[in-house]
Design an enzyme around this catalytic site. Structure first.
Site, PDB file in Angstrom:
ATOM      1  CD  GLN A 101     -31.022  15.967  18.175  1.00  0.00           C
ATOM      2  OE1 GLN A 101     -31.515  15.614  17.117  1.00  0.00           O
ATOM      3  NE2 GLN A 101     -29.717  15.958  18.378  1.00  0.00           N
ATOM      4  CB  CYS A 102     -38.008  14.615  22.280  1.00  0.00           C
ATOM      5  SG  CYS A 102     -39.693  14.047  22.482  1.00  0.00           S
ATOM      6  N   GLY A 103     -39.896  16.886  21.029  1.00  0.00           N
ATOM      7  CA  GLY A 103     -40.848  17.948  21.339  1.00  0.00           C
ATOM      8  C   GLY A 103     -41.173  18.038  22.817  1.00  0.00           C
ATOM      9  CG  PHE A 104     -43.012  15.394  24.821  1.00  0.00           C
ATOM     10  CD1 PHE A 104     -44.148  16.013  25.305  1.00  0.00           C
ATOM     11  CD2 PHE A 104     -43.135  14.530  23.744  1.00  0.00           C
ATOM     12  CE1 PHE A 104     -45.389  15.789  24.732  1.00  0.00           C
ATOM     13  CE2 PHE A 104     -44.371  14.290  23.158  1.00  0.00           C
ATOM     14  CZ  PHE A 104     -45.509  14.924  23.655  1.00  0.00           C
ATOM     15  CB  THR A 105     -36.267  18.064  24.894  1.00  0.00           C
ATOM     16  OG1 THR A 105     -36.176  17.004  23.952  1.00  0.00           O
ATOM     17  CG2 THR A 105     -34.930  18.244  25.580  1.00  0.00           C
TER      18      THR A 105
END
Length: 183
Positions: free
Chosen positions: A34-38
């Site tokens: 659930q990360c902006g880098f997923t």
């Protein structure tokens, strides 16, 4: 000392010595669903697919230390990575990568390869830097892991050779990976 001095627990609960990857070029990273880098899971899987026959192996370590971006249980994390990004490289059970109870592997990696800053031109960097300055300014000090998708490139002898921060894309690692594969 090298990464071969460490072990970790695979998603299926099986302990694995990293000596199992001796002679391979290894890319170790901490991830979160659930990360902006997923989205990087897709590009990391593409690197794995492209170079696995030449001796590259990726090792993914889910981590929930950064704003609770990996809250799920290990089975749900594995299913998420497989179903959404087609991940086939080895994934390990969720760990901590900094501060108290950090996995010794990540303490070792951070001690060997210092933090050199984020690529501030990256499209997520502005948001990440603002978040770090406002909510987690202590993360910015020292060489510890700063956020999800910090990547460490390891040579065929188990030695850490290069650190790539969250704002480093898979394509930025290609030349370093190729150089190590050819050595």
């Amino acid at each position: 000392m090298s990464i071969y001095n460490f072990s970790a627990v695979r998603m299926n609960g099986q302990p694995v010595s990293l000596k199992e990857y001796e002679g391979k070029v290894v890319l170790i990273f901490n991830g979160a669903s659930q990360c902006g880098f997923t989205y990087q899971y897709k590009d990391l899987q593409a690197l794995h697919d492209e170079y696995k026959e030449q001796g590259l192996v990726l090792l993914g370590f889910p981590c929930n230390q950064f704003d609770n971006q990996e809250p799920g249980e290990n089975d749900k994390i594995e299913a998420f990575c497989t179903m959404n990004y087609g991940v086939t490289f080895p994934m390990f059970q969720k760990i901590r990568v900094r501060d108290e109870e950090a996995h010794p592997l990540f303490e070792y990696l951070a001690s060997k390869l210092p933090f050199e800053g984020f690529n501030e031109e990256h499209f997520v960097a502005k948001i990440l830097l603002q978040l770090l300055h406002e909510k987690h300014p202590h993360y910015l000090h020292g060489d510890s892991i700063k956020w999800n998708f910090t990547k460490f490139l390891i040579d065929k002898n188990g030695n850490p050779v290069k650190r790539f921060e969250s704002t480093s894309e898979a394509n930025e690692m290609r030349s370093d990976i190729e150089r190590l594969l050819q050595s």
